[in-house]
Design a protein around this motif. Structure first.
Motif, PDB file in Angstrom:
ATOM      1  N   SER A  82       0.311   3.854   1.442  1.00  0.00           N
ATOM      2  CA  SER A  82       0.401   4.559   2.995  1.00  0.00           C
ATOM      3  C   SER A  82       1.327   3.712   3.552  1.00  0.00           C
ATOM      4  CB  SER A  82      -1.078   4.203   3.380  1.00  0.00           C
ATOM      5  OG  SER A  82      -1.365   2.785   3.660  1.00  0.00           O
ATOM      6  N   GLN A  83       1.400   2.478   3.269  1.00  0.00           N
ATOM      7  CA  GLN A  83       2.645   1.834   4.044  1.00  0.00           C
ATOM      8  C   GLN A  83       3.860   2.191   3.660  1.00  0.00           C
ATOM      9  OE1 GLN A  83       2.791  -2.341   2.632  1.00  0.00           O
ATOM     10  NE2 GLN A  83       4.749  -2.799   3.577  1.00  0.00           N
ATOM     11  N   GLN A  93       0.768  -1.202  -0.049  1.00  0.00           N
ATOM     12  CA  GLN A  93      -0.027   0.055   0.061  1.00  0.00           C
ATOM     13  C   GLN A  93       0.761   1.283   0.099  1.00  0.00           C
ATOM     14  OE1 GLN A  93      -3.401  -0.206  -0.337  1.00  0.00           O
ATOM     15  NE2 GLN A  93      -3.218  -2.431  -0.119  1.00  0.00           N
ATOM     16  N   ILE A 120       2.335   3.727  -6.806  1.00  0.00           N
ATOM     17  CA  ILE A 120       1.428   2.590  -7.486  1.00  0.00           C
ATOM     18  C   ILE A 120       1.734   2.266  -8.864  1.00  0.00           C
ATOM     19  CG2 ILE A 120      -0.504   4.250  -8.051  1.00  0.00           C
ATOM     20  CD1 ILE A 120      -0.943   0.787  -6.562  1.00  0.00           C
TER      21      ILE A 120
END
Length: 336
Positions: A249-250, A247, A275
């Motif tokens: 966010s990770q 992710q 991404i």
């Protein structure tokens, strides 16, 4: 006679060169378009015109005491498609000092449209000429500490088999330890002649196309030179963990910034969002697995980090304009 003009390759010869790489480069490129054709009783079509060039055209004393004769004087070389700098076999400092007159010619030819490639410690010549400042490079792991100390302006990635950067005129490639030359050679042959010819060379020379880290080839395709260490850290994490669910966010938490900031910095350095980079790495890896021909389409998506095969197939076709099966049928090395 071939229906095309062979690409011109100049291999730089110097006292203290590793003889096996000097001769190996000569063989690898000279027999491209030759050995495979002889085996199949087809018309020979040499794809490269290869010459060893030394200062003054002098004989070359290799590190194993073998004497090799140069084909030409590097001072008379005004252009080429590819300039190769082989491995230094003797003391690096001694060889650089004794062959310092080569440096202006490397700089001169770097200002043409030639691609330039070094193997192993040959990267020290390119760095000495200032051709790697601010660029990615690699060399043998045993020389990494010395290289970093001698050339702090170079972005050394000693964990990579092959690196690729650009100068103002052409491309610069570096390969790591001794036998990584074969990985570099096949990559360059594919660059000039296509995947089919590169595969022919691998088969005739009995070069294992599966050896080494496949991610190194992905990096050659995707890496763009930049100096943002945070973005490089994220790139390396993606390339090492692309099979796992990742992710944005990770990734942002990992480097202690917001997802918005990470997206902005990634876009600035790599010309894509994180991404998109994850997807690109996965697609490149899928292409390599398909080219090897030893993977079923059913298991492919899972191997590159996708649970949904239809989603993976859609992304793959968007990137390549082929379905995975079509790509495998067209480019599988076992099918050629």
């Amino acid at each position: 006679m071939p229906y095309f003009k062979p690409f011109k390759v100049i291999i730089v010869g110097f006292d203290g060169v590793l003889g096996s790489v000097l001769a190996g480069a000569l063989d690898l490129f000279s027999f491209t378009g030759v050995s495979w054709q002889r085996f199949l009783d087809e018309e020979v079509e040499p794809r490269f015109s290869v010459q060893i060039a030394s200062l003054g055209g002098a004989d070359i004393r290799c590190s194993n005491r073998l004497i090799m004769r140069a084909h030409c004087d590097i001072q008379e070389v005004t252009e080429c498609d590819l300039l190769l700098i082989p491995t230094i076999g003797d003391s690096i400092d001694k060889v650089l000092s004794q062959n310092s007159d080569l440096i202006p010619h490397l700089q001169r030819l770097a200002n043409t449209k030639a691609d330039i490639a070094s193997n192993c410690s040959g990267a020290f010549f390119l760095a000495k000429a200032g051709l790697l400042d601010g660029k990615v490079a690699t060399t043998h792991w045993g020389y990494a500490s010395k290289f970093k100390a001698d050339f702090p302006l170079v972005d050394l990635q000693e964990n990579q088999f092959v690196t690729h950067s650009k100068n103002q005129s052409g491309n610069i490639f570096c390969a790591a330890g001794g036998s990584a030359f074969y990985d570099l050679g096949l990559l360059l042959i594919e660059r000039y002649c296509g995947r089919e010819i590169s595969t022919q060379v691998a088969k005739t020379q009995i070069i294992d196309s599966k050896r080494g880290n496949q991610n190194s080839y992905t990096n050659v395709t995707l890496h763009k030179p930049h100096s943002d260490q945070l973005v490089k850290q994220v790139q390396e994490f993606i390339e090492e963990n692309f099979r796992q669910a990742i992710q944005v966010s990770q990734l942002a938490d990992m480097v202690n910034i917001t997802p918005r900031t990470l997206n902005r910095r990634f876009q600035s350095c790599v010309a894509m969002r994180p991404i998109e980079y994850i997807q690109a790495v996965r697609i490149e890896q899928a292409k390599r697995l398909l080219e090897l021909g030893d993977v079923t389409i059913k298991s492919l998506a899972e191997q590159v980090g996708y649970d949904d095969i239809s989603s993976f197939t859609r992304l793959f076709k968007r990137a390549t304009e082929l379905t995975p099966k079509e790509y495998q049928d067209k480019f599988s090395r076992l099918a050629i």
